[in-house]
Design an enzyme around this catalytic site. Structure first.
Site, PDB file in Angstrom:
ATOM      1  N   ASP A 198       0.807  -1.223   0.000  1.00  0.00           N
ATOM      2  CA  ASP A 198       0.000   0.000   0.000  1.00  0.00           C
ATOM      3  C   ASP A 198       0.835   1.265   0.000  1.00  0.00           C
ATOM      4  O   ASP A 198       1.994   1.295   0.421  1.00  0.00           O
ATOM      5  CB  ASP A 198      -0.949   0.013   1.196  1.00  0.00           C
ATOM      6  CG  ASP A 198      -0.229  -0.130   2.539  1.00  0.00           C
ATOM      7  OD1 ASP A 198       0.771  -0.861   2.597  1.00  0.00           O
ATOM      8  OD2 ASP A 198      -0.680   0.495   3.518  1.00  0.00           O
ATOM      9  N   GLU A 223      -0.664  -1.911   5.165  1.00  0.00           N
ATOM     10  CA  GLU A 223       0.242  -1.870   6.317  1.00  0.00           C
ATOM     11  C   GLU A 223       0.139  -0.553   7.073  1.00  0.00           C
ATOM     12  O   GLU A 223       0.375  -0.503   8.271  1.00  0.00           O
ATOM     13  CB  GLU A 223       1.690  -2.074   5.843  1.00  0.00           C
ATOM     14  CG  GLU A 223       2.701  -2.287   6.960  1.00  0.00           C
ATOM     15  CD  GLU A 223       3.177  -1.017   7.646  1.00  0.00           C
ATOM     16  OE1 GLU A 223       3.499  -1.067   8.846  1.00  0.00           O
ATOM     17  OE2 GLU A 223       3.219   0.037   6.967  1.00  0.00           O
TER      18      GLU A 223
END
Length: 386
Positions: A78, A135
């Site tokens: 991400d 994350e």
């Protein structure tokens, strides 16, 4: 330094892949394009692929040429909800989203290791490539665990890395035992009663209550935590009001807390709730507190740290050492390491701008280094006895 020759030979391909990810960043649980591209590349190399784990997570499995242990490797996918200010030709094409933490590099490094291992297959055991979503504070690791990650893909050991612009190029650093803090986020909404700024007695001012709340939250660590324990509470947002002469009816505070001991984390959360309840009663307002732990304390298994350093020294020589400092930064691989013993390490590069800065630039020259480290962990540890 001994980058694997086969990986060095396709280093330019890795750079192209990383820059493509960089141009098309996606925030947590929205990594649809990224995960699709990861799955496509893995499948093209003969890796067995499973998608949709924990939302947008991807897992690849590769069997070695002979029996052995199962080694898990993990990377996050991400990006951050922030604007990029690098002016690079491959800068983000998505407004307000930027790979300002280098997860595009982590994903590419793991892909590089997967390609090398798939093309060679000269290793014992099984490699499990874990591409994790979300994350950055959204709980991607916990989502994958809730989706049965290690029940479906059991691992004997687990390794992950983070790029570091704070260390010299190819420097591998890690800390045995507790290495990074656990973390929580909070959203606190104070609902008072609005009034004219000239007549404050007719309202219930959420700004003054909020200001007092900020002070009280700071005293949790100062007056409730053992002075020998590291912990921090930070209010990072305070939103209220819209005019000079209007006392607003509402104020919102947001922030984070960090800790190195789970008991301290529980204490901080409990104190925050009681303080909010007490202030609400004292000021005759409503205070709603949404407090949640998002990362556990990251602890590296000492035996796996020793294994990692041994392997890393074969790639980067004396640049690898178990000498990382304890940090209050957090990383949700902590939750994966609570299930499977392993190690999470830093890999230095030539970047000069901090992580999470709009001018941050990932150094592509460490892609083959990281891929070689991951690949060698599978080759060495897959054939190990324990």
């Amino acid at each position: 330094m001994t980058v694997l020759p086969a990986i060095a030979a396709f280093a330019e391909d890795l750079t192209a892949i990383r820059r493509d990810f960089h141009m098309h960043p996606e925030i947590g649980f929205q990594e649809h394009r990224t995960s699709a591209r990861v799955a496509e590349l893995l499948a093209s190399w003969g890796v067995t692929v499973t998608r949709g784990i924990g939302g947008t997570g991807v897992v690849g499995v590769l069997e070695g040429s002979r029996p052995g242990r199962t080694i898990g490797l993990r990377a996050d996918m991400d990006a951050l909800p922030m604007e990029e200010q690098t002016n690079l030709p491959y800068a983000s094409r998505t407004p307000g989203v930027f790979h300002g933490c280098g997860h595009d590099g982590h994903t590419t490094i793991l892909l590089g290791a997967a390609r090398y291992l798939a093309e060679n297959r000269d290793f014992a055991g099984r490699a499990v490539f874990i591409f994790q979503p979300a994350e950055e504070g959204l709980g991607g690791a916990r989502a994958m665990l809730a989706d049965g990650l290690f029940d479906r893909f059991p691992c004997d050991e687990l390794y992950g890395l983070h790029n570091s612009p704070y260390h010299p190029h190819s420097r591998v650093t890690i800390r045995p035992g507790i290495a990074q803090a656990g973390a929580g986020f909070f959203d606190i909404r104070i609902t008072g009663r609005g009034a004219h700024g000239a007549y404050p007695h007719m309202g219930r001012d959420p700004i003054t209550i909020g200001a007092g709340l900020v002070k009280e939250l700071q005293e949790i660590v100062a007056r409730n935590t053992d002075p020998t324990h590291a912990a921090v509470v930070s209010v990072t947002e305070f939103h209220a009001g819209s005019a000079y002469n209007v006392i607003p009816g509402e104020a919102v505070l947001r922030g984070t807390f960090r800790y190195l001991d789970d008991a301290d984390g529980a204490m901080i959360e409990g104190r925050m709730r009681r303080i909010c309840e007490g202030l609400a009663h004292a000021h005759e307002v409503e205070i709603a507190a949404d407090i949640r732990t998002v990362f556990g304390v990251l602890s590296n298994d000492p035996a796996r740290v020793a294994n990692l350093i041994d392997v890393a020294q074969g790639v980067v020589g004396d640049l690898a050492a178990p000498d990382a400092e304890l940090t209050m930064g957090s990383e949700d691989m902590a939750d994966l390491l609570n299930v499977v013993p392993g190690a999470f390490f830093n890999l230095g590069h030539n970047g000069t701008v901090p992580l999470h800065n709009p001018g941050y630039v990932f150094d592509d020259s460490i892609l083959p280094v990281g891929a070689s480290l991951f690949a060698r962990l599978v080759e060495v540890r897959g054939g190990a006895e324990g």
